[in-house]
Write an enzyme that holds these catalytic residues in place. Structure first.
Site, PDB file in Angstrom:
ATOM      1  N   GLY A 149       0.781  -1.226   0.000  1.00 23.06           N
ATOM      2  CA  GLY A 149       0.000   0.000   0.000  1.00 23.06           C
ATOM      3  C   GLY A 149       0.816   1.281   0.000  1.00 23.06           C
ATOM      4  N   TRP A 151       0.646   5.526   1.227  1.00 24.37           N
ATOM      5  CA  TRP A 151       0.296   6.075   2.540  1.00 24.37           C
ATOM      6  C   TRP A 151      -0.930   6.986   2.542  1.00 24.37           C
ATOM      7  CZ3 TRP A 151       0.714  10.912   0.874  1.00 24.37           C
ATOM      8  CH2 TRP A 151       1.774  11.250   0.019  1.00 24.37           C
ATOM      9  N   ASN A 152      -1.527   7.239   1.383  1.00 28.10           N
ATOM     10  CA  ASN A 152      -2.585   8.255   1.392  1.00 28.10           C
ATOM     11  C   ASN A 152      -3.944   7.742   1.859  1.00 28.10           C
ATOM     12  OD1 ASN A 152      -2.733   6.749  -0.940  1.00 28.10           O
ATOM     13  ND2 ASN A 152      -3.293   8.469  -2.246  1.00 28.10           N
ATOM     14  N   PRO A 176       1.607  -2.447   4.589  1.00 28.43           N
ATOM     15  CA  PRO A 176       1.245  -1.024   4.485  1.00 28.43           C
ATOM     16  C   PRO A 176       2.497  -0.196   4.207  1.00 28.43           C
ATOM     17  CG  PRO A 176       0.642  -1.967   6.641  1.00 28.43           C
ATOM     18  CD  PRO A 176       1.550  -2.938   5.975  1.00 28.43           C
ATOM     19  N   SER A 177       2.289   1.063   3.835  1.00 27.82           N
ATOM     20  CA  SER A 177       3.413   1.981   3.747  1.00 27.82           C
ATOM     21  C   SER A 177       3.982   2.185   5.145  1.00 27.82           C
ATOM     22  CB  SER A 177       2.934   3.316   3.185  1.00 27.82           C
ATOM     23  OG  SER A 177       3.889   4.314   3.453  1.00 27.82           O
ATOM     24  N   GLU A 178       5.295   2.294   5.237  1.00 32.41           N
ATOM     25  CA  GLU A 178       5.909   2.520   6.553  1.00 32.41           C
ATOM     26  C   GLU A 178       5.444   3.855   7.159  1.00 32.41           C
ATOM     27  OE1 GLU A 178      10.040   3.513   4.481  1.00 32.41           O
ATOM     28  OE2 GLU A 178      10.021   4.210   6.533  1.00 32.41           O
ATOM     29  N   SER A 228       4.006   4.583  -6.430  1.00 36.03           N
ATOM     30  CA  SER A 228       4.492   5.484  -7.476  1.00 36.03           C
ATOM     31  C   SER A 228       4.870   4.692  -8.736  1.00 36.03           C
ATOM     32  CB  SER A 228       5.714   6.237  -6.959  1.00 36.03           C
ATOM     33  OG  SER A 228       6.725   5.301  -6.665  1.00 36.03           O
ATOM     34  N   GLU A 249      -1.508  -0.040  -9.376  1.00 30.98           N
ATOM     35  CA  GLU A 249      -2.247   1.227  -9.257  1.00 30.98           C
ATOM     36  C   GLU A 249      -1.215   2.309  -8.981  1.00 30.98           C
ATOM     37  OE1 GLU A 249      -5.145   1.868  -9.970  1.00 30.98           O
ATOM     38  OE2 GLU A 249      -6.151  -0.052  -9.954  1.00 30.98           O
ATOM     39  N   CYS A 283      -3.904   9.997  -6.098  1.00 27.44           N
ATOM     40  CA  CYS A 283      -3.275   9.599  -7.365  1.00 27.44           C
ATOM     41  C   CYS A 283      -4.028  10.090  -8.600  1.00 27.44           C
ATOM     42  CB  CYS A 283      -3.171   8.085  -7.408  1.00 27.44           C
ATOM     43  SG  CYS A 283      -4.758   7.307  -7.051  1.00 27.44           S
ATOM     44  N   LYS A 450      -1.428   3.397 -19.803  1.00 25.73           N
ATOM     45  CA  LYS A 450      -0.043   3.880 -19.981  1.00 25.73           C
ATOM     46  C   LYS A 450       0.762   3.653 -18.679  1.00 25.73           C
ATOM     47  CE  LYS A 450      -0.195   7.972 -22.217  1.00 25.73           C
ATOM     48  NZ  LYS A 450      -0.802   9.219 -22.744  1.00 25.73           N
ATOM     49  N   GLU A 457      -8.965  -2.086 -10.096  1.00 25.39           N
ATOM     50  CA  GLU A 457      -9.514  -2.423  -8.794  1.00 25.39           C
ATOM     51  C   GLU A 457     -11.010  -2.129  -8.834  1.00 25.39           C
ATOM     52  OE1 GLU A 457      -6.675  -0.423  -5.952  1.00 25.39           O
ATOM     53  OE2 GLU A 457      -6.214  -2.529  -5.544  1.00 25.39           O
TER      54      GLU A 457
HETATM   55  P1  NAP Z   1       5.879   4.425  -3.161  1.00 29.88           P
HETATM   56  O1  NAP Z   1       7.047   5.122  -2.597  1.00 29.88           O
HETATM   57  O2  NAP Z   1       5.961   3.884  -4.526  1.00 29.88           O
HETATM   58  O3  NAP Z   1       5.543   3.250  -2.139  1.00 29.88           O
HETATM   59  C1  NAP Z   1       4.417   2.404  -2.308  1.00 29.88           C
HETATM   60  C2  NAP Z   1       4.624   1.150  -1.499  1.00 29.88           C
HETATM   61  O4  NAP Z   1       5.630   0.329  -2.126  1.00 29.88           O
HETATM   62  C3  NAP Z   1       5.118   1.401  -0.070  1.00 29.88           C
HETATM   63  O5  NAP Z   1       4.519   0.467   0.793  1.00 29.88           O
HETATM   64  C4  NAP Z   1       6.613   1.164  -0.215  1.00 29.88           C
HETATM   65  O6  NAP Z   1       7.247   0.868   0.993  1.00 29.88           O
HETATM   66  C5  NAP Z   1       6.624  -0.009  -1.179  1.00 29.88           C
HETATM   67  N1  NAP Z   1       7.875  -0.224  -1.906  1.00 29.88           N
HETATM   68  C6  NAP Z   1       8.853   0.674  -2.199  1.00 29.88           C
HETATM   69  N2  NAP Z   1       9.840   0.074  -2.924  1.00 29.88           N
HETATM   70  C7  NAP Z   1       9.474  -1.220  -3.106  1.00 29.88           C
HETATM   71  C8  NAP Z   1      10.059  -2.336  -3.773  1.00 29.88           C
HETATM   72  N3  NAP Z   1      11.222  -2.257  -4.424  1.00 29.88           N
HETATM   73  N4  NAP Z   1       9.396  -3.513  -3.757  1.00 29.88           N
HETATM   74  C9  NAP Z   1       8.202  -3.635  -3.124  1.00 29.88           C
HETATM   75  N5  NAP Z   1       7.605  -2.611  -2.468  1.00 29.88           N
HETATM   76  C10 NAP Z   1       8.217  -1.414  -2.462  1.00 29.88           C
HETATM   77  O7  NAP Z   1       4.570   5.340  -3.109  1.00 29.88           O
HETATM   78  P2  NAP Z   1       4.070   6.276  -1.937  1.00 29.88           P
HETATM   79  O8  NAP Z   1       4.992   7.443  -1.851  1.00 29.88           O
HETATM   80  O9  NAP Z   1       3.799   5.456  -0.715  1.00 29.88           O
HETATM   81  O10 NAP Z   1       2.650   6.742  -2.490  1.00 29.88           O
HETATM   82  C11 NAP Z   1       2.484   7.776  -3.400  1.00 29.88           C
HETATM   83  C12 NAP Z   1       2.342   7.235  -4.809  1.00 29.88           C
HETATM   84  O11 NAP Z   1       1.303   6.277  -4.848  1.00 29.88           O
HETATM   85  C13 NAP Z   1       1.963   8.302  -5.811  1.00 29.88           C
HETATM   86  O12 NAP Z   1       2.691   8.138  -7.003  1.00 29.88           O
HETATM   87  C14 NAP Z   1       0.494   8.037  -6.060  1.00 29.88           C
HETATM   88  O13 NAP Z   1       0.026   8.497  -7.299  1.00 29.88           O
HETATM   89  C15 NAP Z   1       0.429   6.560  -5.935  1.00 29.88           C
HETATM   90  N6  NAP Z   1      -0.942   6.131  -5.623  1.00 29.88           N
HETATM   91  C16 NAP Z   1      -1.673   5.491  -6.578  1.00 29.88           C
HETATM   92  C17 NAP Z   1      -2.979   5.104  -6.317  1.00 29.88           C
HETATM   93  C18 NAP Z   1      -3.824   4.401  -7.357  1.00 29.88           C
HETATM   94  O14 NAP Z   1      -4.786   3.770  -6.986  1.00 29.88           O
HETATM   95  N7  NAP Z   1      -3.510   4.486  -8.637  1.00 29.88           N
HETATM   96  C19 NAP Z   1      -3.537   5.370  -5.066  1.00 29.88           C
HETATM   97  C20 NAP Z   1      -2.760   6.017  -4.119  1.00 29.88           C
HETATM   98  C21 NAP Z   1      -1.459   6.394  -4.403  1.00 29.88           C
HETATM   99  P3  NAP Z   1       7.713   2.060   1.981  1.00 29.88           P
HETATM  100  O15 NAP Z   1       7.189   3.336   1.458  1.00 29.88           O
HETATM  101  O16 NAP Z   1       7.111   1.698   3.265  1.00 29.88           O
HETATM  102  O17 NAP Z   1       9.191   2.044   1.982  1.00 29.88           O
END
Ligand code: NAP
Length: 483
Positions: A149, A151-152, A176-178, A228, A249, A283, A450, A457
């Site tokens: 997940g 964090w939002n 979950p996100s840390e 991301s 997502e 997002c 893209k 979902e």
């Molecule tokens: P993120 O930095 O990509 O982290 C997402 C999750 O992935 C966190 O739980 C993170 O762990 C984990 N993670 C990081 N590197 C990984 C790896 N190599 N392997 C497996 N898991 C890994 O994103 P965020 O900063 O938490 O959230 C913001 C992003 O999410 C934005 O780009 C937003 O657009 C996107 N988002 C998309 C949706 C959608 O439904 N499309 C909804 C909400 C948010 P840690 O962070 O705990 O280290």
């Protein structure tokens, strides 16, 4: 309210702790105060969770789908009954205003549990007649699914992944996100209380490394990530190396187009919802607001006026409509984009600064006269920063709206219904809105095209991503072999 959970992880129906894992502080974004300390999953914890999930899944898959659905429906009911407590926890975990969390988090999670609980009993295969012979198909679970997940929306994301996965007979290990580790633990507690067998839904805390270990474990059959695009590429590649199923997502830089015949109040309202709700940490936000030149100044004036009415404050207060950014790190990323917007020549209409108070607050910001090549028009900011661009004609704005690697969402404001459908039909985006923005009912598929993602979902579509079809050919006559 004490938020320190009885253990960092929830495995096989109970809280588990292993203090050997790295410390994860839970920081309240409105004050900077540390509310709790959890620990990242060690290899032993990860192994425990996957072992529990694999064993529990085999039994869960033998339950009748309707019985599985009943557990989810009960969990939905408990979530609704506890909405106030869950909303307060979500506010502490994320910093989002309580007026939002009361209507958008546990309630949205409950919607997913209720919807997929109701759907479970009708997940069937089909009968395909072939004359004398026939084929039947069986919808089978994938096995052990890993959910990761952002964090939002920590409660919503856990439920949007768990509900369809569990309805189809899978087990899940959710990381979950840390940054927001608390809410998914409550989802796990509620599912157990609703009658879910131990081990079917587990929560393991950790950073990206924990996520990576889960993704590559051979016991895992599917990975669903909300995060991301950069993380998405890494996780997709790791899953592909072992041919695992994925749902991705990811982020976006979505366009919202306001034509000259639009209802200005509704368009301004859509732009506010699509940029400032949850301090812009959504997002699908419509962060490139294309406004027809002839109404631009009127639109901007009304936008500035309504934005000045935002109540920025402690997210625990009922009247607060804008809270802090989720973390200091995210605030600093957004401040960097504010500097870039100013330096590259965008016209600041309002906001543009950090607020002089405790916590990680950024004033809701509107930049006008933004051009397509500016950094704030190209990169996802994930903060309360709206870029307003102007346009002259329909074909031009469609081409510019599509000129991005992303394709999560898009919106159109116009009173001309033919134009609305014509334009939406040409926009490259998975989740679209006409005279509205960011509605995400569980009945509608949600996801991007893209670089914004793979799979969907919610809705019946999610079932396709948490199950697989077995086809069985049945011969009624003799087998005719050549020798
Ligand atoms: P993120 O930095 O990509 O982290 C997402 C999750 O992935 C966190 O739980 C993170 O762990 C984990 N993670 C990081 N590197 C990984 C790896 N190599 N392997 C497996 N898991 C890994 O994103 P965020 O900063 O938490 O959230 C913001 C992003 O999410 C934005 O780009 C937003 O657009 C996107 N988002 C998309 C949706 C959608 O439904 N499309 C909804 C909400 C948010 P840690 O962070 O705990 O280290």
């Amino acid at each position: 309210m004490t938020v320190q959970p009885k253990g960092s992880h929830f495995i096989n129906g109970a809280y588990v702790e292993d203090t050997a894992g790295d410390a994860i502080p839970v920081v309240f974004a409105a004050t900077g105060e540390t509310l709790a300390t959890l620990h990242a999953g060690t290899p032993a914890i990860i192994d425990q969770a996957l072992t529990a999930a694999a064993a529990a899944q085999r039994e869960w898959a033998t339950w009748s789908p309707r019985e599985r659905g009943r557990v989810l429906t009960r969990a939905a009911q408990i979530m609704r009954e506890r909405n106030e407590d869950l909303s307060q926890l979500e506010t502490l975990d994320t910093g989002k205003p309580i007026q939002e969390t009361r209507v958008a988090d546990a309630t949205s999670g409950a919607d997913a549990l209720e919807y997929f609980g109701g759907l479970a009993g009708s997940l069937t295969g089909e009968h395909i007649p072939l004359g004398e012979d026939w084929v039947y198909t069986v919808r089978e679970p994938l096995g052990v699914c890993v959910g990761i997940g952002a964090w939002n929306y920590p409660t919503q994301i856990a439920c949007w992944k768990a509900a369809p996965a569990l309805a189809c007979g899978n087990a899940m290990v959710f990381k979950p996100s840390e940054t927001t580790p608390l809410c998914a633990l409550k989802v796990a507690e509620i599912l157990i209380e609703a009658g879910l067998p131990k081990g079917v839904f587990n929560v393991v805390q950790g950073m990206g490394q924990t996520g990576a270990q889960l993704v590559t474990d051979p016991r895992v059959d599917k990975v669903s990530l909300t995060g991301s695009p950069a993380t998405g590429k890494k996780v997709y590649a790791a899953a592909a190396a072992e041919m695992k199923h994925v749902t991705m997502e990811l982020g976006g830089k979505s366009p919202m187009i306001v034509f000259d015949d639009a209802d200005i109040e509704n368009a301004v309202g859509g732009a506010i919802l699509g940029n400032f709700y949850s301090s812009g940490q959504i997002c699908s936000n419509g962060t490139r607001v294309f406004v027809h030149k002839s109404i631009k100044e009127k639109f901007l004036a009304r936008l500035a006026e309504r934005t000045s009415q935002a109540v920025i404050g402690d997210p625990r207060e009922d009247e607060t409509s804008i809270g802090p950014m989720v973390s200091e790190a995210q605030m600093n990323i957004v401040l960097g984009y504010l500097d870039k917007g100013k330096a590259e020549g965008a016209r600041l209409i309002c906001g543009g600064t950090r607020l002089d108070r405790d916590g990680f607050y950024i004033a809701p910001t509107v930049f006008a006269d933004v051009t397509d090549d500016m950094t704030i028009a190209r990169e996802e900011i994930f903060g309360p920063v709206m870029a307003v661009l102007d346009f002259d004609d329909e074909a031009e704005v469609i081409a510019r709206a599509n000129d991005t690697p992303y394709g999560l969402a898009a919106g159109v404001f116009t009173k001309d219904i033919s134009r609305a459908h014509r334009v939406i039909g040409q926009l490259q985006a998975g989740s679209c809105f006409i005279n509205s923005y960011n509605d995400a009912p569980v009945e509608a598929p949600f996801g991007g095209v893209k670089a914004s993602g793979v799979g969907r979902e919610n809705s019946k579509q999610a079932i396709e991503h948490y199950s697989q079809m077995k086809s069985v050919y049945v011969r009624m006559g003799d087998v005719e072999a050549p020798f």
